[in-house]
Design an enzyme around this catalytic site. Structure first.
Site, PDB file in Angstrom:
ATOM      1  N   ASP A   1       0.834  -1.203   0.000  1.00 30.72           N
ATOM      2  CA  ASP A   1       0.000   0.000   0.000  1.00 30.72           C
ATOM      3  C   ASP A   1       0.874   1.260   0.000  1.00 30.72           C
ATOM      4  O   ASP A   1       1.890   1.324   0.702  1.00 30.72           O
ATOM      5  CB  ASP A   1      -0.861  -0.028   1.277  1.00 30.72           C
ATOM      6  CG  ASP A   1      -1.939   1.031   1.287  1.00 30.72           C
ATOM      7  OD1 ASP A   1      -2.826   0.960   0.425  1.00 30.72           O
ATOM      8  OD2 ASP A   1      -1.904   1.928   2.154  1.00 30.72           O
TER       9      ASP A   1
ATOM     10  N   GLU B   1       1.645  -0.620  -5.012  1.00 29.95           N
ATOM     11  CA  GLU B   1       0.577   0.347  -5.285  1.00 29.95           C
ATOM     12  C   GLU B   1       1.263   1.706  -5.293  1.00 29.95           C
ATOM     13  O   GLU B   1       1.471   2.331  -4.253  1.00 29.95           O
ATOM     14  CB  GLU B   1      -0.499   0.318  -4.200  1.00 29.95           C
ATOM     15  CG  GLU B   1      -1.693   1.167  -4.597  1.00 29.95           C
ATOM     16  CD  GLU B   1      -2.164   2.185  -3.567  1.00 29.95           C
ATOM     17  OE1 GLU B   1      -3.220   2.781  -3.780  1.00 29.95           O
ATOM     18  OE2 GLU B   1      -1.471   2.419  -2.549  1.00 29.95           O
TER      19      GLU B   1
END
Ligand code: NOJ
Length: 613
Positions: A262, A335
């Site tokens: 993330d 990401e």
């Protein structure tokens, strides 16, 4: 309507050929009909395509199709209206039958759920909402038995403010090692009343919050690029690095096949935390627009001081080594909303991550010129470092592509759409384009991501009541931005059950639209022309023809609105315009919409083969 076969065993079926509207269509073996359909029944899981019969010419992740499970919206086993790990376990057969190679689970860790689990309070445990560590193990074992790899999410840029690390930091004095885990700074102004800089949170509002000391006096400020409940960790601190190595090992030891990382572009901030005002067209997660993905400029545009700083690469080199010590091709996927693509490629150099989401592709408008360009740029950029390109059209942060591709206003990215948004999509146009876009994407070489529900053709849930919305974006902007709830609505499994079978009680943490029954999985399985069968067919042909490992050769001359290429034995032709075009010769192996004779209508993609297998 055809129904599913009970159980998964079926004899080796041969691929058959039908004629649809004058063209030959290769179709997957039909599941057998059964009168009594148990909940766990699945369509025939392609017994003719197994690891034994198809040798993979490279590492699995170079060509894999990875299915994103958003746990709270996938399947709820205990009836509380929030999906959970046992719910996933119960439904895994369906994903094997769909024909994907791996699943990626968004966070299911201990969390106060202020950002739907991306606010982690314990990285090494499961939140009771989702189950237990034992439930995770059961789920993973079943996935592995079905031949599905398992990727979990890791959230290293920030923790929850309820993490013991942050609670201890608040209770410790300024300058203490505990405070040093996070980014605490003194405020500016006479009494420290002005935030240390002008940065804005991705979810709206300031990126700094001032704490109150134990004696009640105002204290330092801490940085949170996202919600106030998500304090940013200080990745210049070796202690933080050590904790995350241990967290990686905790999950690797449990057998996970990799991590989706993330905010992999945000962990290092520029020295001195300088002020920065983002451009008006900057994307919410840090990404920009399609134009910014293309690297026409010799000089790479400078990144904001909180995104894409060079210091992140050292962290990923370190993580690469942690993973490399394990057997079985474990992977890291970034990401990272980084543009241009030439810059993003640095995240996937041979000693860093294995994959990075290609958000530039996701942001590309549905026009042939833009698509050809982004595909070229993507392949060139990732090739230059020996990585596969990835392709993605939807996820839990963006407007679902069955709606986005028909918006007549700007793509709002993480800001979402709602009843009062401009340029709302025509649902039929959106679905037709989404199907065509998926058929184009799955024909490309590299690895592709599919977000739960897109295989059902789910649109964005635009008309959610205001009082049901839960995304922090909605609250932090006082409803000015709708946020991401519309792409997170629990998915419909069975048309006639309460909550469309998502939960045994019919409860659902976000309300499901009234008109989703025809989109339910059981209403589509075995139904010729359904979106679910289109995905199954495309995934079957993709695997059978090793398209993920293929190379792309452009075909030109079919018209301005056409994207056409050869990938091995398959020719993909996508007509992004509204004017029908004449198809080149070949047998139609896949069609995203109705095709009559050799005429390809607008917003439709076909795959052609020259031989009939
Ligand atoms: C990206 C995740 O995909 C998103 O859902 C989350 O809100 C932010 N990172 C913050 O963790």
């Amino acid at each position: 309507m055809r129904s599913e076969a009970a159980g998964s065993a079926s004899p080796e079926p041969a691929v058959s050929f039908d004629t649809v509207a004058g063209m030959t269509i290769a179709s997957a073996p039909e599941p057998e009909a059964t009168l009594d359909r148990p909940d766990t029944s699945v369509a025939s899981p392609r017994p003719d395509v197994t690891d034994e019969t198809i040798e993979s010419p490279g590492e699995w992740w170079r060509s894999a199709v990875i299915y994103q499970i958003y746990p709270r919206s996938f399947a709820d086993s205990d009836g509380d209206g929030i999906g959970d790990l046992p719910g996933i376990t119960d439904r895994l057969d369906h994903l094997a039958a769909l024909g994907v190679d791996a699943i990626w689970l968004s966070p299911f860790y201990t969390s106060p759920q202020k950002d739907a689990g991306y606010d982690v309070a314990d990285y090494c445990d499961v939140d009771p909402l989702f189950g237990t560590l034992a439930d995770f193990e059961i789920m993973q074992n079943k996935a592995h038995e079905l031949g599905l790899r398992v990727i979990v999410d890791i959230v290293p840029n920030h923790s929850s403010d309820q993490h013991a690390w942050f609670i201890e930091a608040l209770a410790s004095p300024e300058g203490s090692p505990e405070r040093g885990r996070y980014i605490f700074r003194d405020g500016k102004g006479e009494n420290g009343e002005i935030a240390p800089n002008n940065w804005e949170s991705v979810f709206g509002g300031p990126a700094w919050t001032r704490i109150t000391n134990e004696d009640g006096t105002p204290g330092q400020w801490y940085l949170h690029l996202f919600d106030t409940s998500q304090p940013d960790l200080d990745w210049t601190n070796p202690w933080v690095r050590e904790q995350f190595r241990d967290i990686l090992r905790f999950w690797l030891d449990r057998g996970v096949d990799g991590f989706r990382v993330d905010v992999a572009h945000g962990m290092i901030k520029a020295d001195g935390l300088p002020d920065y005002t983002p451009p008006a067209d900057g994307g919410s997660m840090g990404g920009g627009s399609f134009e910014q993905s293309i690297s026409d400029n010799e000089d790479e545009p400078e990144s904001p001081p909180y995104w894409a700083q060079d210091g992140v690469h050292e962290i990923y080199r370190d993580w690469h080594e942690v993973l490399a010590a394990y057997d079985g091709e474990r992977v890291l996927c970034a990401e990272a909303w980084v543009e241009p693509l030439s810059k993003l490629a640095r995240w996937v150099r041979p000693d860093e991550m294995h994959q990075a989401f290609n958000f530039s592709y996701l942001e590309t408008p549905w026009t042939a010129t833009a698509l050809r360009r982004i595909i070229d740029e993507s392949i060139a950029a990732f090739d230059s470092v020996g990585a596969p390109s990835t392709w993605v059209l939807s996820n839990h942060d963006v407007v679902r592509h069955a709606s986005r591709l028909a918006l007549t206003a700007e793509n709002p990215q993480g800001a979402g759409i709602g009843p009062n948004s401009a340029g709302l999509p025509d649902a039929a146009v959106g679905l037709q384009r989404a199907r065509a876009a998926t058929a184009l994407m799955l024909g490309l070489p590299g690895s592709a991501y599919v977000y739960q529900g897109e295989e059902l053709g789910l649109p964005e849930a635009i008309h959610l009541p205001d009082e049901s919305r839960q995304d922090p974006t909605w609250f932090r902007t006082n409803g000015e931005r709708y946020g991401r709830d519309g792409c997170r609505v629990p998915i419909p499994w069975e048309a006639d059950k309460p909550g469309y079978g998502f939960s045994p009680t019919g409860e659902s943490w976000l309300p499901q639209p009234d008109d989703w029954a025809p989109l339910s999985r059981d209403a589509q399985v075995g139904v010729e022309g359904s979106t679910l069968e289109l995905y199954r067919e495309a995934l079957f042909l993709r695997r059978e023809n090793l398209l993920g490992f293929g190379t792309l050769e452009w075909i030109t001359g079919l018209g301005e609105a056409v994207v056409a290429f050869r990938n091995g034995d398959v020719t993909v032709v996508a007509n992004t315009g509204s004017v029908p075009i004449e198809l080149p010769t070949g047998t139609i192996a896949l069609a995203s919409g109705d095709v009559s004779g050799s005429i390809l209508p607008g917003d439709t993609t076909v795959w052609l083969t020259t031989d009939a297998h």
